[in-house]
Design a protein around this motif. Structure first.
Motif, PDB file in Angstrom:
ATOM      1  N   HIS A 178      -1.919 -29.032  -2.005  1.00  0.00           N
ATOM      2  CA  HIS A 178      -2.705 -29.105  -0.773  1.00  0.00           C
ATOM      3  C   HIS A 178      -2.974 -27.699  -0.251  1.00  0.00           C
ATOM      4  CE1 HIS A 178      -4.379 -31.640   2.381  1.00  0.00           C
ATOM      5  NE2 HIS A 178      -4.061 -30.671   3.213  1.00  0.00           N
ATOM      6  N   VAL A 179      -4.208 -27.485   0.234  1.00  0.00           N
ATOM      7  CA  VAL A 179      -4.611 -26.210   0.812  1.00  0.00           C
ATOM      8  C   VAL A 179      -4.996 -26.447   2.264  1.00  0.00           C
ATOM      9  CG1 VAL A 179      -6.220 -24.272   0.691  1.00  0.00           C
ATOM     10  CG2 VAL A 179      -5.447 -25.387  -1.428  1.00  0.00           C
ATOM     11  N   ILE A 180      -4.411 -25.661   3.152  1.00  0.00           N
ATOM     12  CA  ILE A 180      -4.709 -25.749   4.582  1.00  0.00           C
ATOM     13  C   ILE A 180      -5.524 -24.517   4.964  1.00  0.00           C
ATOM     14  CG2 ILE A 180      -3.738 -25.832   6.915  1.00  0.00           C
ATOM     15  CD1 ILE A 180      -1.177 -27.037   5.558  1.00  0.00           C
ATOM     16  N   LEU A 181      -6.723 -24.733   5.466  1.00  0.00           N
ATOM     17  CA  LEU A 181      -7.585 -23.642   5.908  1.00  0.00           C
ATOM     18  C   LEU A 181      -7.467 -23.458   7.415  1.00  0.00           C
ATOM     19  CD1 LEU A 181     -10.860 -24.414   3.900  1.00  0.00           C
ATOM     20  CD2 LEU A 181      -9.022 -22.836   3.279  1.00  0.00           C
ATOM     21  N   THR A 182      -7.374 -22.223   7.848  1.00  0.00           N
ATOM     22  CA  THR A 182      -7.393 -21.908   9.270  1.00  0.00           C
ATOM     23  C   THR A 182      -8.308 -20.707   9.476  1.00  0.00           C
ATOM     24  OG1 THR A 182      -5.547 -20.329   9.271  1.00  0.00           O
ATOM     25  CG2 THR A 182      -4.984 -22.647   9.480  1.00  0.00           C
ATOM     26  N   ARG A 186     -17.190 -27.083   5.261  1.00  0.00           N
ATOM     27  CA  ARG A 186     -17.817 -27.525   4.003  1.00  0.00           C
ATOM     28  C   ARG A 186     -16.758 -27.834   2.941  1.00  0.00           C
ATOM     29  NH1 ARG A 186     -23.064 -23.758   2.542  1.00  0.00           N
ATOM     30  NH2 ARG A 186     -24.409 -24.385   4.286  1.00  0.00           N
ATOM     31  N   MET A 187     -15.723 -26.977   2.867  1.00  0.00           N
ATOM     32  CA  MET A 187     -14.700 -27.186   1.850  1.00  0.00           C
ATOM     33  C   MET A 187     -13.874 -28.440   2.139  1.00  0.00           C
ATOM     34  SD  MET A 187     -15.372 -25.069  -0.377  1.00  0.00           S
ATOM     35  CE  MET A 187     -14.162 -25.902  -1.372  1.00  0.00           C
ATOM     36  N   VAL A 188     -13.600 -28.706   3.400  1.00  0.00           N
ATOM     37  CA  VAL A 188     -12.867 -29.923   3.752  1.00  0.00           C
ATOM     38  C   VAL A 188     -13.684 -31.149   3.370  1.00  0.00           C
ATOM     39  CG1 VAL A 188     -11.946 -31.283   5.672  1.00  0.00           C
ATOM     40  CG2 VAL A 188     -11.557 -28.811   5.594  1.00  0.00           C
ATOM     41  N   ARG A 189     -14.994 -31.109   3.624  1.00  0.00           N
ATOM     42  CA  ARG A 189     -15.858 -32.236   3.278  1.00  0.00           C
ATOM     43  C   ARG A 189     -15.994 -32.386   1.762  1.00  0.00           C
ATOM     44  NH1 ARG A 189     -18.890 -34.059   7.683  1.00  0.00           N
ATOM     45  NH2 ARG A 189     -18.631 -32.775   9.559  1.00  0.00           N
ATOM     46  N   GLU A 190     -15.993 -31.259   1.049  1.00  0.00           N
ATOM     47  CA  GLU A 190     -16.153 -31.292  -0.402  1.00  0.00           C
ATOM     48  C   GLU A 190     -14.884 -31.766  -1.105  1.00  0.00           C
ATOM     49  OE1 GLU A 190     -16.648 -27.892  -3.789  1.00  0.00           O
ATOM     50  OE2 GLU A 190     -18.110 -27.825  -2.142  1.00  0.00           O
ATOM     51  N   LYS A 191     -13.705 -31.396  -0.570  1.00  0.00           N
ATOM     52  CA  LYS A 191     -12.430 -31.721  -1.217  1.00  0.00           C
ATOM     53  C   LYS A 191     -11.462 -32.323  -0.190  1.00  0.00           C
ATOM     54  CE  LYS A 191     -12.914 -27.779  -4.421  1.00  0.00           C
ATOM     55  NZ  LYS A 191     -12.898 -28.456  -5.738  1.00  0.00           N
ATOM     56  N   PRO A 192     -11.792 -33.476   0.364  1.00  0.00           N
ATOM     57  CA  PRO A 192     -10.989 -34.033   1.468  1.00  0.00           C
ATOM     58  C   PRO A 192      -9.569 -34.425   1.078  1.00  0.00           C
ATOM     59  CG  PRO A 192     -12.598 -35.641   0.692  1.00  0.00           C
ATOM     60  CD  PRO A 192     -12.933 -34.344   0.023  1.00  0.00           C
ATOM     61  N   LEU A 193      -9.321 -34.701  -0.197  1.00  0.00           N
ATOM     62  CA  LEU A 193      -7.976 -35.090  -0.621  1.00  0.00           C
ATOM     63  C   LEU A 193      -7.076 -33.875  -0.857  1.00  0.00           C
ATOM     64  CD1 LEU A 193      -8.827 -37.989  -3.113  1.00  0.00           C
ATOM     65  CD2 LEU A 193      -8.264 -38.133  -0.676  1.00  0.00           C
ATOM     66  N   VAL A 200      -7.940 -30.487   0.632  1.00  0.00           N
ATOM     67  CA  VAL A 200      -8.103 -29.437   1.636  1.00  0.00           C
ATOM     68  C   VAL A 200      -8.152 -30.059   3.028  1.00  0.00           C
ATOM     69  CG1 VAL A 200      -9.549 -27.525   2.414  1.00  0.00           C
ATOM     70  CG2 VAL A 200      -9.413 -28.065  -0.022  1.00  0.00           C
ATOM     71  N   SER A 201      -7.465 -29.412   3.968  1.00  0.00           N
ATOM     72  CA  SER A 201      -7.570 -29.808   5.370  1.00  0.00           C
ATOM     73  C   SER A 201      -7.737 -28.565   6.223  1.00  0.00           C
ATOM     74  CB  SER A 201      -6.343 -30.611   5.819  1.00  0.00           C
ATOM     75  OG  SER A 201      -5.157 -29.837   5.711  1.00  0.00           O
ATOM     76  N   TYR A 202      -8.175 -28.768   7.452  1.00  0.00           N
ATOM     77  CA  TYR A 202      -8.417 -27.660   8.373  1.00  0.00           C
ATOM     78  C   TYR A 202      -7.463 -27.778   9.543  1.00  0.00           C
ATOM     79  CZ  TYR A 202     -10.597 -24.728  11.905  1.00  0.00           C
ATOM     80  OH  TYR A 202     -10.810 -23.776  12.876  1.00  0.00           O
ATOM     81  N   PHE A 203      -6.773 -26.685   9.866  1.00  0.00           N
ATOM     82  CA  PHE A 203      -5.913 -26.657  11.050  1.00  0.00           C
ATOM     83  C   PHE A 203      -6.568 -25.765  12.106  1.00  0.00           C
ATOM     84  CE2 PHE A 203      -2.585 -24.687  13.621  1.00  0.00           C
ATOM     85  CZ  PHE A 203      -2.044 -25.835  14.185  1.00  0.00           C
TER      86      PHE A 203
END
Length: 284
Positions: A144-148, A175-182, A184-187
């Motif tokens: 899992h990758v968390i983007l902030t 865009r990345m969260v929408r592309e890879k929702p399983l 990537v998530s955004y905090f």
């Protein structure tokens, strides 16, 4: 006893801050998880907190990185595996060495005139992030990758340009969260700082960087979003031990302190048995 006025009830019901709604993540961080933090000085700050709480965390192994290209450079070079990666983006501005066209991760204390400054657009930021995530998941075993986006503003750009820079990063992360929702998530660290903690008492004297109290609060919101119940349980047991390890006695040779030290050691040994995947360092 004085009578309550209608204003008392209104003040009691009044909400004086806007709370950022963060959905609970289906992905959970476990006690002692392997983690990689890459990005701005905000990633440094958060990553060090995870190290203090016994996570097996690697934090900016090649120094602080602010833009998506430099973050990608770190991820492609870093050999460490991590189940969870946290990427904190600071700016879309990059610097190229004029003589080679190379995007540099820092100016290496060389004259500013040797570099040209550019701004990445949304597509370019998204492309570099995609390469980061693909490298992590395909080669580093990251689940899992968390983007902030860092909440720290860049005064040297001017505050309007700083907001435009953050907007580009926010759109690329979305865009990345929408592309890879399983994967990537955004905090929303940026939104928490700017919406919930907008009062300047949460900023250091430079009026740009969050105070320790603000960082503590953002970290707490991160815990609420991503930590598994067993991780919370571990931290409840670990935090008093961590405080004990930070204790500096007036007389290290006193019987009271020697007894206190042995009690702390026994608590660590008990915690080690309960969580064998975690390595504790006890140098007292």
């Amino acid at each position: 006893m004085p009578e309550r006025s209608p204003n008392d009830d209104m003040l009691h019901a009044m909400q004086l801050t806007t709370i950022v709604d963060i959905p609970k993540s289906d992905f959970k961080i476990l006690p002692g998880d392997t983690m990689l933090f890459v990005g701005s000085c905000f990633a440094d700050n958060m990553g060090k907190r995870f190290i203090d709480d016994c996570f097996r965390a690697t934090v900016n192994p090649y120094g602080v990185m602010y833009n998506p290209v430099s973050v990608r450079h770190t991820i492609e070079q870093c050999p460490d595996s991590a189940r969870v990666a946290v990427i904190t983006l600071g700016t879309n501005h990059i610097y190229r060495l004029r003589s080679t066209g190379e995007v540099v991760d820092n100016c290496r204390k060389m004259p500013h005139a040797l570099f040209s400054e550019e701004k990445l657009d949304i597509d370019e930021c998204t492309g570099h992030l995609r390469r980061c995530i693909d490298t992590l998941t395909d080669k580093r075993g990251t689940e899992h990758v968390i983007l902030t986006v860092s909440p720290i503003r860049y005064a040297k750009y001017g505050y309007h340009e700083s907001r435009l820079s953050k907007a580009v990063l926010l759109l690329a992360a979305d865009r990345m969260v929408r592309e890879k929702p399983l994967t990537v998530s955004y905090f929303p660290a940026y939104e928490i700082m700017n919406d919930e903690l907008r009062d300047y008492r949460f900023y250091r004297p430079d009026m740009l960087h969050p105070t320790d109290q603000a960082a503590d609060y953002i970290h707490q919101r991160f815990e609420e979003t991503y930590f598994a119940p067993e991780t919370r349980e571990f931290l409840q047991r670990w935090k008093p031990i961590k405080a004990a390890l930070g204790h500096r006695p007036f007389d290290p040779s006193s019987a009271d302190y020697l007894r206190f030290r042995e009690q702390t050691r026994a608590k660590i040994q008990a915690l080690q048995k309960a969580y064998p995947q975690i390595t504790f360092h006890f140098n007292h």
